[in-house]
Enzyme design. Structure first.
Site, PDB file in Angstrom:
ATOM      1  CD  GLU A 286     -13.753  -4.972  -3.222  1.00 63.79           C
ATOM      2  OE1 GLU A 286     -12.500  -5.562  -2.931  1.00 63.79           O
ATOM      3  OE2 GLU A 286     -14.594  -5.602  -3.452  1.00 63.79           O
TER       4      GLU A 286
ATOM      5  CG  ASP B 132      -2.016   0.887   1.121  1.00 62.91           C
ATOM      6  OD1 ASP B 132      -2.278   1.399  -0.032  1.00 62.91           O
ATOM      7  OD2 ASP B 132      -2.955   0.982   2.112  1.00 62.91           O
TER       8      ASP B 132
ATOM      9  CG  HIS C  40       0.457   1.836  -9.460  1.00 62.98           C
ATOM     10  ND1 HIS C  40       0.128   1.420  -8.022  1.00 62.98           N
ATOM     11  CD2 HIS C  40      -0.869   2.404  -9.787  1.00 62.98           C
ATOM     12  CE1 HIS C  40      -1.188   1.731  -7.677  1.00 62.98           C
ATOM     13  NE2 HIS C  40      -1.732   2.625  -8.799  1.00 62.98           N
TER      14      HIS C  40
ATOM     15  CG  LEU D 292       8.944 -17.559  -3.301  1.00 66.93           C
ATOM     16  CD1 LEU D 292       8.756 -17.481  -1.733  1.00 66.93           C
ATOM     17  CD2 LEU D 292       9.424 -16.253  -3.901  1.00 66.93           C
TER      18      LEU D 292
ATOM     19  N   GLY E 232      -0.018   5.586  -4.620  1.00 67.06           N
ATOM     20  CA  GLY E 232      -0.621   6.645  -4.737  1.00 67.06           C
ATOM     21  C   GLY E 232       0.057   7.773  -3.923  1.00 67.06           C
TER      22      GLY E 232
END
Ligand code: FPP
Length: 236
Positions: free
Chosen positions: A62, A15, A32, A126, A18
């Site tokens: 969303e 997060d 991003h 991984l 932006g």
């Protein structure tokens, strides 16, 4: 870095892209893009440390509500990422898995991620889970529907549905539950990420924005985890 007692499954909500772009007076897409640089380092380090599973929240169900420009920038980044990284990931024995409803992705992205999954299917290093068009409640509903169908068809005794059977219907089937969830940028929410799998997860909420998240901070989060006393509801 003490390699003992590392989390088997680390989940990250990346997060703050932006806000990072805003701070640098750049367009959101550049935030991003900077986020992808962080992601590259964290994936490499997780693989080198021998972490079993790393799950990254790249695009939620969303996120389609964001502006068309931002959605298409994210989708373009995704394509570019897979095109440029797949060789190195495959060489590092990384197995890629997509969590989420791939059928809702645009065709080029759907093809790229499906090819990446197929190409790395037999890799044993991984497990890199990338959540795309993912929602935790949607994942749980999908599992419930699948079990209900099997029961209706007479292939499953409802009384035989236990936690293991339910887990097997999730996108993460066969992978361990989340041990450590990290959300950057100071937000302290799960936003539906791996709801079932985070039942006993430890949480870390560094205030750093994702593009600024360094390996040093990743190590700090892992060390903090190593010092936690996990009782799973029991007593020591
Ligand atoms: C949250 O930041 C981040 C996202 C919604 C997208 C995360 C995606 C990437 C880092 C790159 C794409 C992924 C791959 C696998 C190539 P935000 O935009 O919500 O930040 P803000 O809260 O500061 O606005």
């Amino acid at each position: 870095m003490n390699l003992e007692k590392l989390p088997r499954h680390v989940a990250i909500i990346m997060d703050g892209n932006g806000r990072w772009a805003q701070q640098h007076s750049l367009q959101i897409a550049r935030g991003h893009q900077a986020g992808v640089e962080s992601l590259r380092d964290i994936i490499r380090e997780s693989s080198d440390l021998g972490i079993h599973t790393l799950s990254l929240y790249a695009f939620s169900t969303e996120n389609w509500r964001r502006s068309p420009a931002e959605v298409s920038a994210l989708m373009a980044l995704l394509l570019r990422y897979f095109a440029s990284e797949i060789d190195e990931l495959d060489e590092k024995n990384v197995r890629i898995r997509i969590l989420g409803d791939k059928s809702g992705l645009p065709e080029p992205q759907r093809i790229a991620v499906t090819n990446a999954e197929e190409r790395t299917r037999d890799n044993t290093g991984l497990n890199l889970c990338i959540a795309l068009n993912y929602g935790g409640r949607q994942e749980i509903l999908r599992a419930a529907k699948s079990l209900a169908k099997k029961a209706r068809e007479g292939n499953l005794d409802p009384d035989a549905i236990d936690e293991a059977a339910f887990s097997d219907e999730l996108y993460t089937a066969g992978l361990p539950d989340v041990d450590l969830l990290i959300r950057t940028s100071g937000e302290q929410r799960l936003s539906g990420f791996l709801l079932w799998q985070c039942a006993y997860a430890e949480f870390e909420f560094p205030s750093t924005l994702w593009p600024d998240f360094t390996l040093k901070e990743y190590h700090q989060a892992l060390e903090e985890f190593q010092g936690r006393d996990r009782r799973y509801g029991g007593r020591k």
